[in-house]
Enzyme design. Structure first.
Site, short mmCIF file in Angstrom:
data_model
loop_
_atom_site.label_atom_id
_atom_site.label_comp_id
_atom_site.label_asym_id
_atom_site.label_seq_id
_atom_site.Cartn_x
_atom_site.Cartn_y
_atom_site.Cartn_z
N CYS A 232 0.81 -1.21 0.00
CA CYS A 232 0.00 0.00 0.00
C CYS A 232 0.85 1.27 0.00
O CYS A 232 0.31 2.37 -0.08
CB CYS A 232 -0.95 0.00 1.19
SG CYS A 232 -2.02 -1.46 1.16
N HIS B 168 -9.26 3.93 -0.70
CA HIS B 168 -7.91 3.38 -0.62
C HIS B 168 -7.63 2.42 -1.79
O HIS B 168 -7.52 1.21 -1.60
CB HIS B 168 -7.73 2.69 0.74
CG HIS B 168 -6.36 2.17 1.01
ND1 HIS B 168 -5.21 2.70 0.45
CD2 HIS B 168 -5.94 1.12 1.80
CE1 HIS B 168 -4.15 2.01 0.89
NE2 HIS B 168 -4.56 1.06 1.69
#
Lengths: 423, 423
Positions: B95, B369
């Site tokens: 991420c 996200h």
């Protein structure tokens, strides 16, 4: 084509050491094991080096996501050999992943941020069945415009081979010469996946037939063997089994340091004096299929940075994922005129004792092609050849300048790096 | 912990523009579409900019391999917007992929190799069913030591939350405050996945119940709603639905240029004055679960390069993949003392009108996200806030210094970048 303005790096970069795992099919090893093997190979050759001097780790890896269900591999490998909390990242550009990682690590050193960087490449491919490997490799092509119409990589390179044969009336025997040469080299490389010449493979097949009481094929030489589908089954015409690099597990590492401190790490640094990288779209966008535009552009950049031309290159490791790819590479890099690479291969010009030795390691064909490890693996061979430590496969004549050419996909990525021994 | 020697970059780097796609769930869009949307958003804001000035493309992407069967994405995206044959590469650090890509692009500029670099981040996640998304995200954890014992990411962060609550006697209501704040911010962000405050979500659920003739829940405020499993189902105690960032599709881009030419691209450049990156092993190796060592180290490096401390940071975008992660981040970055972040959240110190506004964009929680896009998305918010163009969510007081904090996995990677407006 857009020509990039050429720029000088703010400081020089050297290779201070290299390490390899054995390349091959190793059911008992995962990416961590392979990486550790390569890392220890490096450490074993670096007297007095404290690995805590390493400030960052650049990993080339194609898709441990798909092969091992393990993404985010860079910090895991770094932690595994005790390097946390250094900066770690994975770079992915298909089969050019670690050639690109090496270039990016060099830029990071040139930026002033780091002095000592470990570059790695790793791929564990034999964890999947062969059809799944082909599918995973297929994700390196364009899913929308290439894969969707039924292509996998042997098909792409077969199309390039037929385009090349058509355009230049090339004798397909040239492909045999590439394969025979690379197996001859790989047979002398203790890290290679295939340590047999094609003649040895042929003889052992004949022996096995005799032992089993089957009819012994009448192959007299490698050319008989390679032109017989029983010896060399067709994969995607004209690319047969011995035109294709294998599915491999393996890892490679290189230690890069800033030029000014290179001599404190090794008595035999080699300097990275040129580097270029370029990209391209899918095959349908190309003007032709017998050259790779990204290779032309990456080579042009690297030669310009090094202030050298093709004739200055003593040895080269090029991306022979298929035999046709080596022939095209030797033309894209300017070693031979366009359309003449096939003749050069037949004439032995790229052999170890030829005027331009190519793939003395055995290349992807015989050394093996653990895709993410290939780019750094090429540099390991250049290191050994330039430092005169390549053993039985050492090129004579004291080679001083070496080049690596690493391709991703069918040329969506190409990175070319040039190295020099100064001592 | 090894402390890195601090080094000056050979030259400065500035952000000359940013672009975002809308974040959300878009069944009709793939990675290419999302990237084009962000690229056009950038181009629309750059008067007179010729994209052929772009010399390289650094892409952050976690795993289009798994989400779209498309690896080797960087050259494909570059070709798709007409940028071939520039150098292109994908960086993967889970991420943190595009936060790391931005840092590496900055190093490449500092090296002297490039003056103008496009950084992108993209992820198309909703192409898979939700269980498959969780499994794909799980490959960002350690397959051997974390995933194999049954953990997925909500479980990891739940373990960190319970460790934190235990160590500091933290009131779990603090998590609600983070979530409410981030939804308040996201509601004012036209690019955000969730443009509703939690109160609005609560009211609309009550309305729907009334319309359908079902019993209307007796929620009086957000805290009633969030503490009721019917409003906020438990995922992994104490992390409930509204503690978790969503599964998202999205893309973000930023144009980086060398400092000396920044003013020829924009009247409002922001300068990258600090950057740090660090790594770590799997969770079982950590001394404790209530801080992220890689974040401490990356922050330390970034502050030292910028010659600033936590008190100098006017605004920050931090990696709130789960609400606990935001609280820990505000401590790891030194905004609040260790163990005091939960109180700061309750007291509103991180709200837009607090002393230390955090995640004014809505954060990962409300903005969304799309994992590979998150790092560059954070920079887009800092750009807007520092340039006073964040509209209804603009932080008052003329913020001058902004920070981004981007985490991969459970802290196997952390990258911190610091930006300054000088005009």
């Amino acid at each position: 084509m857009i020509l990039m303005p050429e720029k000088k790096l703010k400081r020089g970069v050297a290779v201070a050491g290299v390490g390899l795992s054995k390349f091959g099919a190793f059911p008992e090893k995962n990416s961590r094991d392979l990486f550790v093997e390569a890392f220890l190979d490096l450490m074993g050759s670096m007297k007095g080096f404290d690995p805590h001097q390493i400030e960052a780790f650049y990993l080339g890896n194609f898709s441990s996501d798909q092969f091992e269900k393990q993404a985010h591999l860079a910090p895991i490998l770094a932690s595994w050999v005790g390097l946390s909390p250094i900066s770690t990242l994975r770079i992915e550009d298909a089969c050019a992943s670690s050639g690109v990682a090496l270039r990016q690590a060099a830029l990071a050193i040139a930026s002033g941020q780091y002095d000592v960087v470990l570059v790695g490449g790793v791929e564990k491919m034999t964890s999947l069945e062969i059809a799944a490997v082909t599918e995973a490799l297929g994700t390196a092509a364009d899913a929308q415009f290439e894969v969707s119409v039924g292509f996998t990589f042997p098909g792409f390179y077969a199309a390039m081979a037929t385009a090349y044969m058509h355009e230049f009336q090339a004798d397909p025997k040239a492909f045999y010469h590439v394969s025979i040469k690379n197996h001859n080299n790989g047979a002398l490389n203790e890290y290679a996946q295939f340590r047999q010449t094609i003649r040895e493979i042929m003889e052992s097949k004949k022996e096995r037939a005799a032992q089993k009481g089957r009819p012994v094929p009448a192959w007299e030489d490698e050319f008989d063997f390679l032109s017989d589908p029983k010896g060399n089954p067709m994969v995607a015409w004209p690319m047969a089994l011995f035109d294709c690099s294998p599915v491999s597990d393996g890892a490679a590492v290189a230690l890069l340091v800033s030029e000014e401190i290179a001599n404190s790490f090794t008595e035999t640094p080699i300097y990275m004096i040129g580097s270029g990288q370029a990209s391209d779209g899918a095959l349908p966008e190309r003007e032709n299929l017998y050259s790779i535009p990204a290779a032309l552009e990456a080579g042009r950049q690297a030669y310009q940075m090094a202030n050298l031309g093709p004739d200055d290159i003593d040895i080269a490791e090029v991306h022979d994922c298929f035999t046709i790819a080596e022939i095209i590479a030797t033309e894209d890099l300017g070693f031979f005129d366009r359309g003449k690479g096939w003749q050069a291969a037949i004439e032995g010009k790229t052999a170890r004792d030829g005027i331009r030795p190519v793939n003395t390691s055995g290349g992807l064909k015989a050394k093996g092609h653990p895709v993410g490890a290939t780019g750094v693996g090429q540099v390991a061979e250049i290191w050994k050849q330039l430092n005169g430590i390549a053993g039985e496969r050492q090129v004579q004549g004291n080679p001083k300048i070496g080049l690596t050419h690493n391709v991703g996909g069918t040329g969506q990525t190409c990175v070319v790096n040039i190295f020099e021994r100064r001592a």
